[in-house]
Design a protein around this motif. Structure first.
Motif, short mmCIF file in Angstrom:
data_model
loop_
_atom_site.label_atom_id
_atom_site.label_comp_id
_atom_site.label_asym_id
_atom_site.label_seq_id
_atom_site.Cartn_x
_atom_site.Cartn_y
_atom_site.Cartn_z
N ASP A 32 32.02 45.56 48.13
CA ASP A 32 31.87 43.88 47.74
C ASP A 32 32.99 43.09 47.63
N LEU A 33 34.11 44.05 47.86
CA LEU A 33 35.49 43.06 47.61
C LEU A 33 36.04 43.32 49.02
N GLY A 34 35.36 43.91 49.96
CA GLY A 34 35.78 43.85 51.49
C GLY A 34 37.08 44.60 51.46
N VAL A 35 37.26 45.57 50.98
CA VAL A 35 38.48 46.65 51.08
C VAL A 35 37.67 47.99 51.51
N GLU A 36 38.67 49.10 52.06
CA GLU A 36 38.30 50.30 52.22
C GLU A 36 38.10 50.81 50.81
N GLU A 37 37.27 51.68 50.69
CA GLU A 37 37.12 52.61 49.35
C GLU A 37 38.40 53.29 48.92
N THR A 38 39.02 53.89 49.90
CA THR A 38 40.20 54.61 49.29
C THR A 38 41.28 53.44 48.79
N VAL A 39 41.27 52.37 49.32
CA VAL A 39 42.05 51.23 48.77
C VAL A 39 41.81 50.97 47.51
N ALA A 56 39.23 44.99 25.61
CA ALA A 56 39.87 43.94 24.86
C ALA A 56 40.60 42.81 25.88
N GLY A 57 40.81 41.87 25.15
CA GLY A 57 41.49 40.69 26.22
C GLY A 57 42.72 41.29 26.75
N ALA A 58 43.40 41.46 26.09
CA ALA A 58 44.85 42.11 26.08
C ALA A 58 44.82 43.13 27.33
N GLN A 59 44.16 44.07 27.14
CA GLN A 59 43.65 45.40 28.04
C GLN A 59 43.25 44.62 29.24
N GLN A 60 42.15 43.90 29.23
CA GLN A 60 41.66 43.47 30.45
C GLN A 60 42.78 42.89 31.31
N ARG A 61 43.39 41.83 30.65
CA ARG A 61 44.42 41.23 31.27
C ARG A 61 45.54 42.17 31.96
N ALA A 62 45.85 43.36 31.19
CA ALA A 62 46.94 44.14 31.74
C ALA A 62 46.40 45.09 32.86
N ASN A 63 45.01 45.38 32.81
CA ASN A 63 44.35 46.08 34.05
C ASN A 63 44.28 45.29 35.32
N LYS A 64 43.98 43.79 35.00
CA LYS A 64 43.87 43.04 36.03
C LYS A 64 45.26 42.69 36.63
N ALA A 65 46.44 42.70 35.82
CA ALA A 65 47.72 42.52 36.54
C ALA A 65 47.97 43.43 37.43
N ILE A 66 47.48 44.87 37.12
CA ILE A 66 47.64 45.87 38.25
C ILE A 66 46.88 45.92 39.40
N LEU A 67 45.56 45.86 39.11
CA LEU A 67 44.58 45.92 39.95
C LEU A 67 44.42 44.83 41.00
N LEU A 68 44.53 43.49 40.49
CA LEU A 68 44.34 42.19 41.50
C LEU A 68 45.32 42.22 42.47
N ILE A 78 40.61 38.20 48.06
CA ILE A 78 40.03 38.67 46.67
C ILE A 78 40.58 37.68 45.81
N THR A 79 39.97 36.94 44.88
CA THR A 79 40.36 36.08 43.64
C THR A 79 40.15 36.78 42.59
N ASN A 80 40.64 36.04 41.53
CA ASN A 80 40.37 36.66 40.13
C ASN A 80 38.78 36.32 39.78
N ASP A 81 38.25 35.37 40.27
CA ASP A 81 36.92 35.35 39.90
C ASP A 81 35.80 36.35 40.74
N LEU A 82 36.29 36.58 41.96
CA LEU A 82 35.66 37.32 42.92
C LEU A 82 35.85 38.63 41.91
N LEU A 83 36.87 39.33 41.71
CA LEU A 83 37.15 40.55 40.82
C LEU A 83 36.45 40.77 39.69
N ASP A 84 36.42 39.75 38.87
CA ASP A 84 35.37 39.69 37.69
C ASP A 84 34.01 39.86 37.92
N THR A 85 33.44 39.28 38.74
CA THR A 85 32.11 39.09 39.24
C THR A 85 31.70 40.64 39.65
#
Length: 98
Positions: A32-39, A56-68, A78-85
């Protein structure tokens, strides 16, 4: 012998899951994100999901700061909105409501 065959079928038919969040199908998320599974798996390794409940909001932001940024290195579309969806689609407890 029959039990071994059933075990083998179940083992190979099971979807791939992230080691630190065994509730999400990494193959489907990656597609769905258009990346390889290993990525996706490599990008998700340093993320700390909160099992069994909405993050929690802080944890979600911290995780997204790593993942996105990691995922965007593989697919800049890949946008923030696409990742959320996509992540909400496969969240074990259902979509996250902000």
């Amino acid at each position: 012998m029959r039990h071994l065959l059933v075990f083998a079928l179940v083992l190979f038919a099971a979807p791939a899951l992230a080691d630190n969040d065994p509730n999400r199908p990494t193959d489907k998320i990656a597609a769905d994100l258009g990346v390889e599974e290993t990525v996706f798996i490599d990008c998700f390794k340093p993320v700390n999901p909160e099992p069994g409940k909405y993050p929690a909001g802080a944890q979600q932001r911290a995780n997204k700061a790593i993942l996105l940024p990691c995922l965007q290195a593989a697919n800049p579309d890949i946008t923030n909105d696409l990742l959320d969806t996509v992540m909400d689609r496969y969240r074990p407890e259902g979509a996250f409501r902000k």
